[in-house]
Write a protein that holds these residues in place. Structure first.
Motif, PDB file in Angstrom:
ATOM      1  N   ARG A 183      -1.764  10.798 -16.195  1.00  0.00           N
ATOM      2  CA  ARG A 183      -1.369  10.847 -14.958  1.00  0.00           C
ATOM      3  C   ARG A 183      -1.041   9.253 -14.312  1.00  0.00           C
ATOM      4  NH1 ARG A 183      -6.115  11.216 -10.853  1.00  0.00           N
ATOM      5  NH2 ARG A 183      -6.264   9.012 -11.595  1.00  0.00           N
ATOM      6  N   GLU A 184      -0.312   8.865 -13.787  1.00  0.00           N
ATOM      7  CA  GLU A 184      -0.062   7.486 -13.125  1.00  0.00           C
ATOM      8  C   GLU A 184      -0.112   7.512 -11.549  1.00  0.00           C
ATOM      9  OE1 GLU A 184       3.287   5.625 -14.850  1.00  0.00           O
ATOM     10  OE2 GLU A 184       1.968   5.177 -16.607  1.00  0.00           O
ATOM     11  N   VAL A 185      -0.568   6.503 -11.076  1.00  0.00           N
ATOM     12  CA  VAL A 185      -0.554   6.321  -9.578  1.00  0.00           C
ATOM     13  C   VAL A 185       0.300   5.254  -9.178  1.00  0.00           C
ATOM     14  CG1 VAL A 185      -2.209   5.892  -7.746  1.00  0.00           C
ATOM     15  CG2 VAL A 185      -3.034   7.182  -9.606  1.00  0.00           C
ATOM     16  N   ILE A 186       1.142   5.435  -8.443  1.00  0.00           N
ATOM     17  CA  ILE A 186       2.285   4.323  -7.934  1.00  0.00           C
ATOM     18  C   ILE A 186       1.955   4.255  -6.256  1.00  0.00           C
ATOM     19  CG2 ILE A 186       4.659   3.778  -7.739  1.00  0.00           C
ATOM     20  CD1 ILE A 186       5.192   6.099  -9.702  1.00  0.00           C
ATOM     21  N   SER A 187       1.737   2.948  -6.136  1.00  0.00           N
ATOM     22  CA  SER A 187       1.175   2.505  -4.669  1.00  0.00           C
ATOM     23  C   SER A 187       2.455   1.689  -4.051  1.00  0.00           C
ATOM     24  CB  SER A 187       0.028   1.584  -4.785  1.00  0.00           C
ATOM     25  OG  SER A 187      -0.043   0.955  -3.650  1.00  0.00           O
ATOM     26  N   ILE A 188       3.120   2.433  -3.187  1.00  0.00           N
ATOM     27  CA  ILE A 188       4.032   1.809  -2.479  1.00  0.00           C
ATOM     28  C   ILE A 188       3.691   0.937  -1.457  1.00  0.00           C
ATOM     29  CG2 ILE A 188       6.181   2.074  -1.200  1.00  0.00           C
ATOM     30  CD1 ILE A 188       6.767   4.751  -2.531  1.00  0.00           C
ATOM     31  N   ASN A 189       3.803  -0.166  -1.436  1.00  0.00           N
ATOM     32  CA  ASN A 189       2.986  -0.998  -0.330  1.00  0.00           C
ATOM     33  C   ASN A 189       3.821  -2.069   0.363  1.00  0.00           C
ATOM     34  OD1 ASN A 189       2.654  -3.455  -1.838  1.00  0.00           O
ATOM     35  ND2 ASN A 189       1.618  -2.306  -3.126  1.00  0.00           N
ATOM     36  N   GLY A 190       3.570  -2.618   1.575  1.00  0.00           N
ATOM     37  CA  GLY A 190       4.229  -3.462   2.034  1.00  0.00           C
ATOM     38  C   GLY A 190       3.828  -3.370   3.815  1.00  0.00           C
ATOM     39  N   MET A 191       4.218  -4.286   4.607  1.00  0.00           N
ATOM     40  CA  MET A 191       3.933  -4.154   6.202  1.00  0.00           C
ATOM     41  C   MET A 191       4.534  -3.055   6.600  1.00  0.00           C
ATOM     42  SD  MET A 191       6.050  -7.267   7.902  1.00  0.00           S
ATOM     43  CE  MET A 191       5.551  -6.776   9.449  1.00  0.00           C
ATOM     44  N   GLY A 192       3.797  -2.864   7.884  1.00  0.00           N
ATOM     45  CA  GLY A 192       4.555  -1.513   8.733  1.00  0.00           C
ATOM     46  C   GLY A 192       5.999  -1.748   8.846  1.00  0.00           C
ATOM     47  N   SER A 297       2.201  13.717 -15.060  1.00  0.00           N
ATOM     48  CA  SER A 297       1.782  14.050 -13.482  1.00  0.00           C
ATOM     49  C   SER A 297       1.963  12.609 -12.928  1.00  0.00           C
ATOM     50  CB  SER A 297       0.546  14.567 -13.243  1.00  0.00           C
ATOM     51  OG  SER A 297       0.579  16.193 -13.899  1.00  0.00           O
ATOM     52  N   ARG A 298       2.163  12.376 -11.656  1.00  0.00           N
ATOM     53  CA  ARG A 298       2.198  11.399 -10.750  1.00  0.00           C
ATOM     54  C   ARG A 298       1.697  11.507  -9.523  1.00  0.00           C
ATOM     55  NH1 ARG A 298       3.053  10.004 -15.243  1.00  0.00           N
ATOM     56  NH2 ARG A 298       5.058   9.184 -16.225  1.00  0.00           N
ATOM     57  N   VAL A 299       1.166  10.499  -8.949  1.00  0.00           N
ATOM     58  CA  VAL A 299       0.761  10.277  -7.351  1.00  0.00           C
ATOM     59  C   VAL A 299       1.451   9.015  -6.841  1.00  0.00           C
ATOM     60  CG1 VAL A 299      -1.210  10.264  -6.018  1.00  0.00           C
ATOM     61  CG2 VAL A 299      -1.641  11.379  -8.288  1.00  0.00           C
ATOM     62  N   ILE A 300       1.989   9.272  -5.788  1.00  0.00           N
ATOM     63  CA  ILE A 300       2.779   8.332  -5.026  1.00  0.00           C
ATOM     64  C   ILE A 300       1.776   8.004  -3.630  1.00  0.00           C
ATOM     65  CG2 ILE A 300       4.435   7.212  -3.573  1.00  0.00           C
ATOM     66  CD1 ILE A 300       6.365   9.092  -5.597  1.00  0.00           C
ATOM     67  N   LEU A 301       1.285   6.827  -3.295  1.00  0.00           N
ATOM     68  CA  LEU A 301       0.437   6.545  -2.216  1.00  0.00           C
ATOM     69  C   LEU A 301       1.544   5.407  -1.455  1.00  0.00           C
ATOM     70  CD1 LEU A 301      -2.842   5.369  -3.500  1.00  0.00           C
ATOM     71  CD2 LEU A 301      -1.925   7.515  -3.161  1.00  0.00           C
ATOM     72  N   THR A 302       1.605   5.871  -0.140  1.00  0.00           N
ATOM     73  CA  THR A 302       2.225   4.740   0.762  1.00  0.00           C
ATOM     74  C   THR A 302       1.008   4.082   1.483  1.00  0.00           C
ATOM     75  OG1 THR A 302       2.720   5.954   2.863  1.00  0.00           O
ATOM     76  CG2 THR A 302       4.192   6.058   0.889  1.00  0.00           C
ATOM     77  N   THR A 303       1.228   2.576   1.630  1.00  0.00           N
ATOM     78  CA  THR A 303      -0.150   2.214   2.160  1.00  0.00           C
ATOM     79  C   THR A 303       0.505   0.560   2.866  1.00  0.00           C
ATOM     80  OG1 THR A 303      -2.059   1.157   1.985  1.00  0.00           O
ATOM     81  CG2 THR A 303      -0.894   1.197  -0.033  1.00  0.00           C
ATOM     82  N   ARG A 304      -0.418   0.177   3.801  1.00  0.00           N
ATOM     83  CA  ARG A 304       0.044  -1.259   4.022  1.00  0.00           C
ATOM     84  C   ARG A 304      -0.826  -2.369   3.346  1.00  0.00           C
ATOM     85  NH1 ARG A 304       0.888  -1.166  10.481  1.00  0.00           N
ATOM     86  NH2 ARG A 304       1.789   0.849  10.519  1.00  0.00           N
ATOM     87  N   LYS A 305      -1.746  -1.872   2.335  1.00  0.00           N
ATOM     88  CA  LYS A 305      -2.630  -2.628   1.650  1.00  0.00           C
ATOM     89  C   LYS A 305      -2.350  -2.556   0.168  1.00  0.00           C
ATOM     90  CE  LYS A 305      -6.188  -1.533   4.749  1.00  0.00           C
ATOM     91  NZ  LYS A 305      -7.918  -1.073   4.951  1.00  0.00           N
ATOM     92  N   PHE A 315       3.894  -1.042  -6.352  1.00  0.00           N
ATOM     93  CA  PHE A 315       5.549  -0.972  -6.031  1.00  0.00           C
ATOM     94  C   PHE A 315       5.529  -1.692  -4.636  1.00  0.00           C
ATOM     95  CE2 PHE A 315       9.850   0.377  -4.525  1.00  0.00           C
ATOM     96  CZ  PHE A 315      10.191   0.510  -5.799  1.00  0.00           C
ATOM     97  N   HIS A 316       5.760  -2.943  -4.453  1.00  0.00           N
ATOM     98  CA  HIS A 316       5.965  -3.667  -3.274  1.00  0.00           C
ATOM     99  C   HIS A 316       7.415  -3.638  -2.860  1.00  0.00           C
ATOM    100  CE1 HIS A 316       4.403  -6.541  -0.322  1.00  0.00           C
ATOM    101  NE2 HIS A 316       5.476  -7.230  -0.795  1.00  0.00           N
ATOM    102  N   LEU A 317       7.190  -3.023  -1.573  1.00  0.00           N
ATOM    103  CA  LEU A 317       8.493  -2.974  -0.764  1.00  0.00           C
ATOM    104  C   LEU A 317       9.106  -4.086  -0.268  1.00  0.00           C
ATOM    105  CD1 LEU A 317      10.731  -0.683  -0.779  1.00  0.00           C
ATOM    106  CD2 LEU A 317       9.629   0.060   1.301  1.00  0.00           C
ATOM    107  N   GLU A 318      10.246  -4.693  -0.665  1.00  0.00           N
ATOM    108  CA  GLU A 318      10.706  -6.071  -0.039  1.00  0.00           C
ATOM    109  C   GLU A 318      11.546  -5.866   1.182  1.00  0.00           C
ATOM    110  OE1 GLU A 318       9.919  -8.748  -1.279  1.00  0.00           O
ATOM    111  OE2 GLU A 318       8.989  -7.935  -3.340  1.00  0.00           O
TER     112      GLU A 318
END
Length: 941
Positions: A183-192, A297-305, A315-318
């Motif tokens: 299982r891998e966790v992917i964190s999509i992060n970046g400012m609001g 299996s995969r888990v995706i998080l969206t976060t500002r941190k 996964f830093h969104l540009e």
């Protein structure tokens, strides 16, 4: 934000009550009463930021609390100012002097006591008017629960409506479909507002993704989400997905039972999306319910941190690139039509303000779509701050950008608001900001850490929360400068004005209405606007000036801000000001903690500087000060003494750097953490001994060291157990640098040595924390690489006249972390060999002024991560071998994106790409072929 002011004040009140101060009868009781009441009010202040705009009564009450906190702070500082005898030294005062001092300050004591009684009365009034906490608490929870409209809309967007999503979508899908079974966790992060939810939803709804993951669920979160609610939502979704009825007893289940139930349901390959994760604690609790079933299996998080997960993939969104930002703005503003020619220029200005933030582009395009004339567009462009405040169409954007601010702890709110004092597009220096925060009192002490280390953790936290962007990094990966996104900056500026945190005075905003009281003043371009503010009361704690066009030769701080408005000043930052003489009145600012005259033309510092007993930072970098008065050592609280400048001719010249002399026992300044650069050629033996008393030093810069003083210096450095950076330069380039007896400080990270070495210092090879090593004029006969190649963390290595051998060999597995390598003026060097496996992370290679070096480095093709090679003033024979399609060794560097060469011309450097190298004589002005460099080396430390 009033919470921040009150918390800061409470710390000062604690000091006042604990210190042995001679308060008048009854004053101590009044202070204790004020402290207790403000402690009681903190609970409501903690939620006030997110509610006061909806509750007028609360907003006015919070404003009153903030004003009381400021008045009480003034009273304490007045105590400090009036009741300390600035003419007395230490505790060696006779009884008669004590009596005289008591009577001399009796009136001041009476005034202070009267002020505190008045403040106590105000506290009693606001305590009776305190808003209903339970009502506020309930509205708080209700206000935070719903998702913002803009986030909900993101879930409804069609892919055809989106711009710039193809590339990040493919990258994210590649992470989902990789061959990793665990299982891998992917964190999509970046400012609001970057589109994290939009991207996650587009991937989640992709047919190939749905086909690949048999079980999939999307969970919407918010700041107020509770673990129990999240788990119940997930249980319900999973039951519906597999076609089973939801258990009736789910409402009675405890968290552990819900987690076990989820684990049992997730026995196939699954994809879970947790949208808008705010807290690490929430993720840490939920992850235990998501099993590692070794099915991919995969888990995706969206976060500002950026620090939500420990082992997940970031996964830093540009921000949108310029072309895609234009496409989105034009599509939304002109309904798919092209931009009218007369609006093109102002369109680009507005797009620059949006800074590639999709939410901002969409929101502002909605505003501009109703405006048809150029003048209307220009008005919005000039007044974007007031537009955000008053335009309903920008409300969602304001909410999204404000949400993160409201969630900040109080100590970070003050730090973030402080960034509003810097001009737009102004890169903010990392260390400058940290020292300013400390001088302002924003940084709380923590056991085992210096205030600078705590402030650095604050800065990293703001970065992790996507409030700041790194503008420039040092070569060893540290942040050098940062900035805020332009529209986030507007939001912060609005909060700063609303809360009277800081006042910005600009030459082009002369009609701006000022607040009644000014506590922090930032003057940009000109101070003429300040002189017109006759009705303003100045109670300054900070005064900063930027890009002044006015001459400061006859500058008077007291004339600028009234005679009494600067008495309590803590920060005076005159960096870059057109100033030639030290303003004499500065020495009367007894409470000053931070003084910067950096990049001014000031030539001397008066003996009366000793009056600034509270001074912690004295920044005289790049001034003309070469000697400090002996009285400087009486500043026992000084932590940062920075006095040096560079000769602009060339940083590679031995005498390019100038430090300062001081004829005094420097060892008295035992609070010093940074001392740069002290010249030790006069009375150097005594100075070497004195340096050993500075056991708190983190950075030490020594100039003009003599050989005979080397052993004593080594002995002193051994006592500096906290040392992170050492720079040592001998008196001449032929002087022997005798530093072989050092027992190196354990935390040493940066080492700069300039001078002749008879042999390589063996202790360097044991400094495993070193990240930067610069050696100059060493003239070693033995190969220095042998001793350096095993350093595990070395990222930047520079040589200048270091080695007199003909060959250098970089051994396999050597320099595992090296990113930047510079070789300069190695006169007899003829060949370089790079074995496979050496310097595998190298990104930049600079070779210059090596006249005997005519062959391409063997094995350079092994450096697969190399991004650029720069040759300065190198033989044509070498460069011709590297020309594309012509040179026989071009194949060795064809994988490198950028390869440049240069030659000195007209006092500067012309830099050519290798493709145009052969045309340099016939087309020396070809703009695509060359660029000009003022300085060719990286020797600036």
């Amino acid at each position: 934000m009033a919470e921040s002011s009150v918390s800061f004040l409470l710390d000062k009140l604690s000091w006042l009550l604990e210190a042995e101060v001679n308060l008048q009868r009854g004053v101590r009781e009044d202070v204790e009463y004020i402290k207790d009441k403000l402690e009681h009010h903190k609970a409501i202040l903690m939620v006030a930021d997110s509610l006061e705009n909806k509750n007028h009564e609360l907003k006015e009450w919070v404003k009153s609390v903030r004003k009381i906190a400021e008045d009480m702070e003034d009273a304490i500082d007045e105590y400090d100012l009036r009741l300390v005898d600035h003419d007395q030294q230490g505790n060696n005062i006779c009884y008669f002097q004590e009596i005289c001092f008591y009577f001399k300050t009796m009136i001041a004591r009476h005034i202070i006591a009267s002020n505190i009684k008045g403040i106590k009365s105000k506290v009693e009034v606001i305590s009776h008017r305190r808003p209903n906490i339970s009502g506020v608490g309930s509205s708080s929870s209700k206000s935070r629960s719903p998702r913002l409209d803009s986030q909900g809309d993101a879930l409804l967007l069609e892919e055809a409506d989106l711009v710039g999503i193809e590339k990040p979508k493919k990258q994210l899908c590649d992470l989902l479909f990789n061959n990793e079974s665990k299982r891998e966790v992917i964190s999509i992060n970046g400012m609001g507002g970057l589109g994290k939810t939009t991207l996650a939803k587009q991937v989640y709804d992709d047919p190939e993704v749905k086909k690949h993951f048999k079980i999939h669920a999307w969970v919407n979160l918010s700041q107020s989400s509770k673990i129990e609610e999240l788990l119940k939502d997930l249980v319900q979704q999973l039951h519906i997905l597999i076609g089973k009825p939801v258990p009736e007893e789910i409402g009675m289940m405890k968290n552990d039972e819900l987690k076990r139930l989820i684990k049992n349901l997730l026995q196939s390959r699954y994809l879970i999306v947790l949208d808008d994760v705010w807290y690490v604690t929430l993720w840490n609790a939920v992850k235990l319910a998501l099993p590692n079933n070794n099915l991919g299996s995969r888990v995706i998080l969206t976060t500002r941190k950026t620090n939500i997960t420990e082992l997940g993939k970031d996964f830093h969104l540009e921000f949108l690139p310029e072309k895609e930002a234009q496409d989105l703005f034009f599509r939304k503003t002109f309904q798919g039509n092209s931009c009218p020619p007369d609006l093109k220029e102002v369109c680009l200005e507005i797009l620059q303000l949006c800074g590639g933030l999709p939410l901002a582009i969409v929101a502002i395009s909605g505003v501009m779509a109703t405006r048809k004339f150029e003048e209307e567009w220009k008005i919005v462009c000039r007044s974007i701050g007031s537009e955000i405040r008053g335009n309903d169409k920008l409300e969602d954007m304001k909410k999204v950008l404000s949400l993160s601010f409201n969630e900040l702890p109080y100590y970070l709110k003050s730090c973030l608001l402080y960034l509003s004092v810097f001009p737009e597009f102004h890169p903010i220096e990392h260390m400058r900001l940290i020292r300013l925060w400390i001088a302002e009192g924003f940084v709380n002490g923590e056991d085992g850490k210096t205030l600078e280390e705590v402030a650095d953790s604050y800065l990293k936290e703001l970065l992790n929360r996507s409030f700041l962007q790194v503008v420039e990094k040092t070569s060893d990966g540290r942040m050098k400068t940062c900035r805020m996104h332009d529209l986030l900056r507007e939001i912060v500026n609005l909060k700063s004005m609303d809360q009277n945190f800081a006042t910005i005075a600009r030459e082009d905003e002369q009609d701006t209405e000022w607040t009644e009281q000014v506590r922090r003043l930032s003057i940009i371009n000109s101070f003429r606007n300040v002189l017109k503010q006759n009705k303003t009361i100045f109670k300054l704690r900070s005064l900063l000036m930027f890009a002044l066009s006015d001459s400061l030769n006859h500058f008077s701080i007291r004339e600028l801000c009234s005679s009494t408005g600067v008495n309590l000043l803590r920060v005076l930052d005159l960096q870059d000001a057109p100033l030639e003489d030290f303003p004499a009145e500065i020495v009367d600012l007894y409470l000053l903690k931070y003084l910067s005259l950096k990049n001014t033309k000031v030539k001397s510092i008066p003996c009366s500087i000793k009056k600034l007993k509270y001074l912690e930072t004295l920044d005289l970098k790049h001034t003309y000060v070469t000697e400090l008065p002996a009285e400087i050592v009486e500043l026992e609280r000084l932590r940062h003494l920075l006095v040096y400048r560079y000769d602009i001719v060339s940083y590679a010249h031995f005498h390019a750097k100038h430090g300062f002399k001081v004829a005094a026992p420097i060892g008295n300044m035992q609070s010093l953490q940074k001392l740069c650069y002290i010249e030790v050629d006069q009375g150097s033996g005594a100075i070497m001994v004195e340096l050993g008393k500075l056991t708190q030093l983190r950075r030490l810069g020594i100039q003009k060291l003599r050989k005979e003083d080397g052993p004593t210096l080594c002995s002193s450095i051994e006592k500096m157990i906290h040392l992170r950076s050492v720079s040592i330069s001998t008196i001449t380039e032929d002087e022997i640098l005798d530093i072989h007896a050092i027992k190196p400080p354990r935390y040493l990270k940066q080492l700069y040595l300039s001078g002749c070495l008879e042999k390589f210092p063996q202790w360097i090879k044991s400094c495993n924390n070193l990240v930067r090593v610069f050696l100059k004029w060493s003239r070693l006969k033995e190969n220095p690489l042998v001793y350096l190649q095993g350093l595990p963390n070395l990222r930047h290595l520079e040589f200048l006249q270091v080695y007199v051998g003909e060959t250098l060999c970089f051994k396999a597995e050597g320099f595992p972390s090296l990113k930047v390598l510079g070789l300069d003026d190695l006169e007899v060097l003829k060949s370089i060999t790079i074995e496979k496996g050496a310097m595998q992370g190298l990104k930049k290679l600079i070779i210059q002024r090596c006249g005997s070096f005519k062959n391409v480095p063997l094995g350079i093709e092994h450096l697969t991560k190399l991004k650029s090679i720069e040759f300065f003033d190198m033989p044509d024979e070498l460069l011709m071998k590297l020309r594309p399609n012509v040179g026989r060794d071009f194949w060795r560097v064809q994988h490198v994106p950028t390869v440049y060469t240069s030659y000195r011309r007209d006092g500067g450097w012309d830099v050519y790409s290798l493709e145009t190298f052969g045309e340099r004589e016939t087309d020396s002005n070809h703009s695509s072929a060359k660029r000009s460099l003022e300085l060719p080396t990286l020797w600036k430390v």
